[in-house]
Design a protein around this motif. Sequence first.
Motif, PDB file in Angstrom:
ATOM      1  N   ILE A 107       4.547  12.049  -4.555  1.00 22.42           N
ATOM      2  CA  ILE A 107       3.968  13.565  -4.036  1.00 22.42           C
ATOM      3  C   ILE A 107       2.424  13.784  -4.728  1.00 22.42           C
ATOM      4  CG2 ILE A 107       3.993  15.339  -4.949  1.00 22.42           C
ATOM      5  CD1 ILE A 107       7.306  15.828  -4.963  1.00 22.42           C
ATOM      6  N   GLY A 108       2.206  12.717  -5.697  1.00 17.99           N
ATOM      7  CA  GLY A 108       0.828  12.394  -5.773  1.00 17.99           C
ATOM      8  C   GLY A 108      -0.100  11.322  -4.691  1.00 17.99           C
ATOM      9  N   GLY A 109       0.478  10.926  -4.008  1.00 21.36           N
ATOM     10  CA  GLY A 109      -0.693   9.918  -3.050  1.00 21.36           C
ATOM     11  C   GLY A 109      -0.544  11.316  -1.881  1.00 21.36           C
ATOM     12  N   ILE A 110       0.608  11.868  -1.761  1.00 20.05           N
ATOM     13  CA  ILE A 110      -0.217  12.984  -0.632  1.00 20.05           C
ATOM     14  C   ILE A 110      -0.478  13.653  -1.103  1.00 20.05           C
ATOM     15  CG2 ILE A 110       1.270  14.776   0.401  1.00 20.05           C
ATOM     16  CD1 ILE A 110       4.261  13.624   0.071  1.00 20.05           C
ATOM     17  N   VAL A 111      -0.903  14.627  -2.385  1.00 19.46           N
ATOM     18  CA  VAL A 111      -1.346  15.791  -2.184  1.00 19.46           C
ATOM     19  C   VAL A 111      -2.822  14.928  -2.419  1.00 19.46           C
ATOM     20  CG1 VAL A 111      -2.515  16.844  -4.143  1.00 19.46           C
ATOM     21  CG2 VAL A 111      -0.122  16.844  -3.694  1.00 19.46           C
ATOM     22  N   LEU A 112      -3.360  14.003  -3.041  1.00 18.05           N
ATOM     23  CA  LEU A 112      -4.724  13.423  -3.443  1.00 18.05           C
ATOM     24  C   LEU A 112      -5.229  12.911  -2.534  1.00 18.05           C
ATOM     25  CD1 LEU A 112      -3.797  11.014  -6.512  1.00 18.05           C
ATOM     26  CD2 LEU A 112      -5.341  13.694  -6.649  1.00 18.05           C
ATOM     27  N   GLY A 116      -8.634  14.571  -0.244  1.00 14.89           N
ATOM     28  CA  GLY A 116     -10.291  13.719   0.168  1.00 14.89           C
ATOM     29  C   GLY A 116      -9.740  12.705  -0.688  1.00 14.89           C
ATOM     30  N   LYS A 117      -8.915  12.229  -1.295  1.00 18.63           N
ATOM     31  CA  LYS A 117      -9.404  11.532  -2.801  1.00 18.63           C
ATOM     32  C   LYS A 117      -8.237  10.544  -2.472  1.00 18.63           C
ATOM     33  CE  LYS A 117     -10.329  14.781  -6.329  1.00 18.63           C
ATOM     34  NZ  LYS A 117     -11.062  14.545  -6.630  1.00 18.63           N
ATOM     35  N   THR A 118      -8.312   9.972  -1.560  1.00 14.50           N
ATOM     36  CA  THR A 118      -8.034   8.434  -0.642  1.00 14.50           C
ATOM     37  C   THR A 118      -7.976   7.257  -2.142  1.00 14.50           C
ATOM     38  OG1 THR A 118      -8.615   8.823   1.487  1.00 14.50           O
ATOM     39  CG2 THR A 118      -7.660   6.420   1.038  1.00 14.50           C
ATOM     40  N   ASP A 119      -8.946   6.830  -2.120  1.00 11.95           N
ATOM     41  CA  ASP A 119      -8.588   5.829  -3.584  1.00 11.95           C
ATOM     42  C   ASP A 119      -7.802   5.822  -5.106  1.00 11.95           C
ATOM     43  OD1 ASP A 119     -10.805   4.517  -1.669  1.00 11.95           O
ATOM     44  OD2 ASP A 119     -12.404   4.565  -3.380  1.00 11.95           O
ATOM     45  N   GLU A 120      -7.926   7.355  -5.503  1.00 13.60           N
ATOM     46  CA  GLU A 120      -7.079   7.150  -6.289  1.00 13.60           C
ATOM     47  C   GLU A 120      -5.925   7.362  -5.833  1.00 13.60           C
ATOM     48  OE1 GLU A 120      -7.756  11.483  -8.461  1.00 13.60           O
ATOM     49  OE2 GLU A 120     -10.052  10.917  -8.259  1.00 13.60           O
ATOM     50  N   ALA A 121      -5.356   7.965  -4.222  1.00 15.21           N
ATOM     51  CA  ALA A 121      -3.725   8.237  -3.719  1.00 15.21           C
ATOM     52  C   ALA A 121      -3.026   6.917  -3.572  1.00 15.21           C
ATOM     53  CB  ALA A 121      -4.115   8.263  -2.473  1.00 15.21           C
ATOM     54  N   LEU A 122      -4.300   5.742  -2.737  1.00 20.58           N
ATOM     55  CA  LEU A 122      -3.847   4.197  -2.991  1.00 20.58           C
ATOM     56  C   LEU A 122      -3.568   3.411  -4.244  1.00 20.58           C
ATOM     57  CD1 LEU A 122      -6.286   3.407  -0.315  1.00 20.58           C
ATOM     58  CD2 LEU A 122      -3.871   3.310   0.021  1.00 20.58           C
ATOM     59  N   ALA A 123      -4.343   4.035  -5.389  1.00 22.09           N
ATOM     60  CA  ALA A 123      -4.260   3.201  -5.976  1.00 22.09           C
ATOM     61  C   ALA A 123      -3.061   4.249  -7.014  1.00 22.09           C
ATOM     62  CB  ALA A 123      -5.784   3.844  -7.731  1.00 22.09           C
ATOM     63  N   VAL A 135       5.530   2.899   1.007  1.00 18.66           N
ATOM     64  CA  VAL A 135       4.868   2.074   1.417  1.00 18.66           C
ATOM     65  C   VAL A 135       4.510   3.052   3.032  1.00 18.66           C
ATOM     66  CG1 VAL A 135       5.965   0.693   3.301  1.00 18.66           C
ATOM     67  CG2 VAL A 135       6.302   0.023   0.980  1.00 18.66           C
ATOM     68  N   SER A 136       5.500   4.115   3.354  1.00 22.53           N
ATOM     69  CA  SER A 136       5.024   5.163   4.550  1.00 22.53           C
ATOM     70  C   SER A 136       4.077   5.589   4.405  1.00 22.53           C
ATOM     71  CB  SER A 136       5.906   5.760   5.020  1.00 22.53           C
ATOM     72  OG  SER A 136       5.833   6.608   3.743  1.00 22.53           O
ATOM     73  N   ILE A 137       3.418   5.723   2.967  1.00 24.14           N
ATOM     74  CA  ILE A 137       2.131   6.491   3.246  1.00 24.14           C
ATOM     75  C   ILE A 137       1.497   6.197   3.374  1.00 24.14           C
ATOM     76  CG2 ILE A 137       0.852   8.550   1.613  1.00 24.14           C
ATOM     77  CD1 ILE A 137       3.895   9.254   0.690  1.00 24.14           C
ATOM     78  N   ILE A 138       0.988   4.750   2.674  1.00 24.38           N
ATOM     79  CA  ILE A 138       0.168   3.446   2.201  1.00 24.38           C
ATOM     80  C   ILE A 138      -0.286   3.593   3.467  1.00 24.38           C
ATOM     81  CG2 ILE A 138      -0.690   1.511   1.924  1.00 24.38           C
ATOM     82  CD1 ILE A 138       1.354   2.139  -0.981  1.00 24.38           C
ATOM     83  N   VAL A 139       0.622   3.436   4.572  1.00 27.30           N
ATOM     84  CA  VAL A 139       0.097   2.631   6.375  1.00 27.30           C
ATOM     85  C   VAL A 139       0.078   4.209   6.575  1.00 27.30           C
ATOM     86  CG1 VAL A 139       1.642   2.204   8.031  1.00 27.30           C
ATOM     87  CG2 VAL A 139       2.478   1.009   6.132  1.00 27.30           C
ATOM     88  N   GLN A 140       0.501   5.279   6.683  1.00 27.15           N
ATOM     89  CA  GLN A 140      -0.744   6.313   7.331  1.00 27.15           C
ATOM     90  C   GLN A 140      -1.946   6.438   6.590  1.00 27.15           C
ATOM     91  OE1 GLN A 140       1.582  10.027   7.535  1.00 27.15           O
ATOM     92  NE2 GLN A 140       3.593   9.705   6.176  1.00 27.15           N
ATOM     93  N   ILE A 141      -1.818   6.106   5.490  1.00 29.99           N
ATOM     94  CA  ILE A 141      -3.501   6.239   4.909  1.00 29.99           C
ATOM     95  C   ILE A 141      -4.466   5.247   5.813  1.00 29.99           C
ATOM     96  CG2 ILE A 141      -4.771   5.419   2.790  1.00 29.99           C
ATOM     97  CD1 ILE A 141      -2.925   7.181   0.901  1.00 29.99           C
ATOM     98  N   ARG A 142      -3.286   3.854   5.418  1.00 26.08           N
ATOM     99  CA  ARG A 142      -4.930   2.694   6.485  1.00 26.08           C
ATOM    100  C   ARG A 142      -4.774   2.876   7.536  1.00 26.08           C
ATOM    101  NH1 ARG A 142      -6.903   0.729   1.840  1.00 26.08           N
ATOM    102  NH2 ARG A 142      -5.598  -0.866   0.301  1.00 26.08           N
ATOM    103  N   LEU A 143      -3.498   3.400   8.327  1.00 27.67           N
ATOM    104  CA  LEU A 143      -3.899   3.183  10.278  1.00 27.67           C
ATOM    105  C   LEU A 143      -5.073   5.140   9.792  1.00 27.67           C
ATOM    106  CD1 LEU A 143      -0.516   3.957  11.426  1.00 27.67           C
ATOM    107  CD2 LEU A 143      -1.986   2.058  11.736  1.00 27.67           C
ATOM    108  N   ALA A 144      -5.299   5.873   8.812  1.00 24.42           N
ATOM    109  CA  ALA A 144      -6.222   7.054   9.499  1.00 24.42           C
ATOM    110  C   ALA A 144      -7.803   6.359   8.948  1.00 24.42           C
ATOM    111  CB  ALA A 144      -6.298   7.860   8.213  1.00 24.42           C
ATOM    112  N   GLN A 145      -8.022   5.186   8.126  1.00 26.76           N
ATOM    113  CA  GLN A 145      -9.089   4.176   7.562  1.00 26.76           C
ATOM    114  C   GLN A 145      -9.680   3.356   8.897  1.00 26.76           C
ATOM    115  OE1 GLN A 145      -7.436   2.729   4.234  1.00 26.76           O
ATOM    116  NE2 GLN A 145      -8.920   3.689   2.861  1.00 26.76           N
ATOM    117  N   ASN A 146      -8.507   3.326   9.681  1.00 26.45           N
ATOM    118  CA  ASN A 146      -8.884   2.484  10.543  1.00 26.45           C
ATOM    119  C   ASN A 146      -8.495   1.469  10.558  1.00 26.45           C
ATOM    120  OD1 ASN A 146      -9.066   4.103  13.035  1.00 26.45           O
ATOM    121  ND2 ASN A 146     -11.440   4.551  12.306  1.00 26.45           N
TER     122      ASN A 146
END
Length: 294
Positions: A107-112, A116-123, A135-146
């Motif tokens: 949930i923290g990853g989703i909110v962060l 717009g706090k991508t680095d905090e979310a990934l950490a 894992v699925s959220i990390i995948v979505q973030i990486r895709l959003a980052q291209n």
Amino acid sequence: MDPFSGEGELLNIHNAFFQGQYDKVVEFDTKPLSASNQLPARIFQLRARIAQGDFEDVLAELEGEEEPELAAVRALAKFNTEELETAIEEIEELAKSSGDNATVQVIGGIVLQRAGKTDEALALLSQHQGNLEAVSIIVQIRLAQNRTDLAIKEVTAAKKWAQDSLVVNIAEAWVGLRVGGDKYQQSYYVFEELAQAPSTSSTMSLVGQAISELHLGRLPEAEVALQQALTKDKGDIAALANKIVLTALTGGDTTADISALEAQDPSHAMVLDIAEKNELFDKAASKYSAKVSA
């Protein structure tokens, strides 16, 4: 009581949640579940209610709850109200005090990420220990980052220990839509199977199927899938956004669809992008305004 009582039922709740079947999640009878499964089930049900827009009732129910998991859910509900900044602060505090908690990570990853706090979310998400949703959220973030390469790496690693997981299969299908080529068809098969099975059909699977159809150039089929998704939920954000894409591709008028999306989610990336492009167009056009002499 058997400590494993209700394991299958919890898995059903888990799968229904990830398929976007929020009504089904909320309606599950959790009484047969073991004591250890009660909290995970409750969290899924609370998150399903948040996904349905039931923010205020969830906040009222969670008032005074101190468990890190429930505090994270409460912050998620707040994030969807006017208490956005408070929610972010609470999540950041939970990340410091309970960063090893799986629910806090997710949930923290989703909110962060949404803040717009991508680095905090990934950490925070990277601390997970075999958590497929992380894992699925990390995948979505990486895709959003291209960063498709990193998304592929994440899915490949997860498949080594969760080969048959629904969550991993869906994440791999997302990646396939970015990779392209024959992966479009493979992704289509995943979403088609989910959409056609009565137990797994959801707006998520229908939208995934429609996106696959769009990439494959099958526009009429994509339209059918999107209409089915919007029949299930006329306010589905992903369905509305992709309907705009489809309408534009077929030369139709997107005005009504854009207005509907803006009403549902004013901060949606597509809404903000369209507004920015309109502003840039108006600025450019103003330089060439016609000068009419008397």
